[in-house]
Design an enzyme around this catalytic site. Structure first.
Site, mmCIF file in Angstrom:
data_model
loop_
_atom_site.group_PDB
_atom_site.id
_atom_site.type_symbol
_atom_site.label_atom_id
_atom_site.label_comp_id
_atom_site.label_asym_id
_atom_site.label_seq_id
_atom_site.Cartn_x
_atom_site.Cartn_y
_atom_site.Cartn_z
ATOM 1 N N GLY A 1 0.833 -1.207 0.000
ATOM 2 C CA GLY A 1 0.000 0.000 0.000
ATOM 3 C C GLY A 1 0.865 1.254 0.000
ATOM 4 O O GLY A 1 2.097 1.180 0.042
ATOM 5 N N SER A 2 0.196 2.406 -0.012
ATOM 6 C CA SER A 2 0.940 3.662 -0.144
ATOM 7 C C SER A 2 1.743 3.980 1.116
ATOM 8 O O SER A 2 2.844 4.549 1.029
ATOM 9 C CB SER A 2 -0.024 4.800 -0.474
ATOM 10 O OG SER A 2 -1.054 4.876 0.488
ATOM 11 N N THR A 3 1.234 3.640 2.289
ATOM 12 C CA THR A 3 1.978 3.915 3.527
ATOM 13 C C THR A 3 3.182 2.980 3.630
ATOM 14 O O THR A 3 4.298 3.412 3.949
ATOM 15 C CB THR A 3 1.068 3.729 4.767
ATOM 16 O OG1 THR A 3 -0.224 4.265 4.480
ATOM 17 C CG2 THR A 3 1.650 4.430 5.976
ATOM 18 N N ASP A 42 3.566 -2.612 8.113
ATOM 19 C CA ASP A 42 2.524 -2.640 7.087
ATOM 20 C C ASP A 42 1.478 -1.578 7.397
ATOM 21 O O ASP A 42 1.328 -1.159 8.544
ATOM 22 C CB ASP A 42 1.883 -4.047 7.096
ATOM 23 C CG ASP A 42 1.102 -4.361 5.823
ATOM 24 O OD1 ASP A 42 0.961 -3.481 4.960
ATOM 25 O OD2 ASP A 42 0.634 -5.507 5.719
ATOM 26 N N GLY A 43 0.747 -1.184 6.388
ATOM 27 C CA GLY A 43 -0.332 -0.219 6.566
ATOM 28 C C GLY A 43 -1.617 -0.903 6.982
ATOM 29 O O GLY A 43 -1.671 -2.112 7.211
ATOM 30 N N GLU A 57 -0.256 -10.760 3.310
ATOM 31 C CA GLU A 57 0.045 -9.914 4.477
ATOM 32 C C GLU A 57 -0.153 -10.705 5.772
ATOM 33 O O GLU A 57 0.714 -10.708 6.647
ATOM 34 C CB GLU A 57 -0.864 -8.672 4.469
ATOM 35 C CG GLU A 57 -0.488 -7.685 3.382
ATOM 36 C CD GLU A 57 -1.491 -6.566 3.198
ATOM 37 O OE1 GLU A 57 -1.127 -5.554 2.588
ATOM 38 O OE2 GLU A 57 -2.653 -6.702 3.626
ATOM 39 N N GLY A 66 -6.536 -5.105 3.609
ATOM 40 C CA GLY A 66 -6.926 -5.769 2.373
ATOM 41 C C GLY A 66 -7.469 -4.842 1.303
ATOM 42 O O GLY A 66 -7.876 -5.301 0.237
ATOM 43 N N GLY A 67 -7.432 -3.521 1.603
ATOM 44 C CA GLY A 67 -7.872 -2.567 0.579
ATOM 45 C C GLY A 67 -7.060 -2.702 -0.692
ATOM 46 O O GLY A 67 -7.556 -2.461 -1.791
HETATM 47 C C1 5RP Z 1 -3.248 -3.773 1.335
HETATM 48 C C2 5RP Z 1 -3.473 -3.183 2.668
HETATM 49 C C3 5RP Z 1 -2.961 -1.810 2.891
HETATM 50 O O1 5RP Z 1 -2.065 -1.835 3.939
HETATM 51 C C4 5RP Z 1 -4.113 -0.914 3.200
HETATM 52 O O2 5RP Z 1 -5.024 -0.962 2.115
HETATM 53 C C5 5RP Z 1 -3.677 0.531 3.453
HETATM 54 O O3 5RP Z 1 -3.266 1.119 2.254
HETATM 55 P P1 5RP Z 1 -2.700 2.595 2.206
HETATM 56 O O4 5RP Z 1 -1.451 2.608 3.012
HETATM 57 O O5 5RP Z 1 -2.447 2.830 0.726
HETATM 58 O O6 5RP Z 1 -3.747 3.523 2.738
HETATM 59 O O7 5RP Z 1 -4.037 -3.777 3.557
HETATM 60 O O8 5RP Z 1 -3.900 -5.018 1.198
#
Ligand code: 5RP
Length: 226
Positions: free
Chosen positions: A29-31, A80-81, A102, A94-95
């Protein structure tokens, strides 16, 4: 400060936790991408275990040596984000459709740190639709069984995730159903019920897995523990 600035400072703070010689789980993800970039900038002698093909590609571009989960006995630290951070550091993830890899990486880790911008923190999980990863074979049948489970919890039926190019397929070759649950009164009960359905590989409820959260806020990075 923008949400992306908050993500960046949380990723940078997490990169400071990494020590030379560690095996590090690299989130998606972006974070998590901010974390991977900050980690690469430190130039430490570490090995990364990526949680998605996207993260693997980014890490390779930045010169971080990678190993597979199969190749290590344990992971020292995973960062992880999350899509939501609720009470006790319960999470929805899971977004980015990477929840299965993960969760496998998180569960193989000695320490898990979640990083996020301040907007991800909620009083009760459920604002973000809960992703459920389902085996592709016969998934419309599994989807109907999931709708029955959702109805038992007085929730709407989950919806198959699609994007411009059609049905979203995960790195593991599965599909995702998103459950727009609204506030989840009993995350553990819902998690158990979803896992009981044949064809469900896993769901995005990460309960009792995060050891620590580093939240980017306008006032700096705030640390939270369960
Ligand atoms: C990917 C995830 C990401 O960590 C979650 O969607 C957060 O994403 P972002 O850091 O772009 O807001 O679970 O499956």
């Amino acid at each position: 400060m923008t949400a992306d600035d908050q993500k960046r400072i949380s990723g940078q703070a997490a990169a400071e936790l990494v020590e030379a010689g560690m095996v590090v789980g690299l989130g998606t993800g972006s974070t998590a991408a901010h974390f991977v970039k900050a980690l690469a900038a430190r130039g430490l002698d570490i090995r990364g275990v990526p949680t998605s093909e996207n993260t693997a590609n980014l890490a390779r571009e930045l010169g971080i040596p990678l190993v597979g989960l199969d190749d290590v006995k344990a992971i020292d630290l995973t960062v992880d984000g999350a899509d939501e951070i609720g009470p006790g550091l319960s999470l929805i993830k899971g977004g980015g459709a990477a929840l299965l890899r993960e969760k496998l990486v998180w569960e193989a880790s000695r320490r898990c740190v979640v990083i996020a911008d301040a907007a991800k923190v909620v009083k009760t999980l459920g604002r973000f639709p809960l992703p459920i990863e389902v085996v592709r074979f016969g998934h419309p049948h599994t989807g109907r069984r999931l709708a029955d489970i959702a109805a038992e919890f007085e929730l709407p039926p989950p919806r198959l995730r699609t994007a411009e190019r059609g049905i979203v397929i995960t790195d593991g070759g599965n599909v995702i159903y998103d459950l727009a649950s609204g506030e989840i009164a009993d995350p553990a009960a819902l998690a158990g019920a979803l896992k009981s359905v044949t064809g469900v590989v896993d769901h995005g409820l990460f309960l009792d897995l995060a050891d620590e959260a580093l939240i980017g806020t306008d006032a700096g990075v705030v640390k939270r523990v369960p």
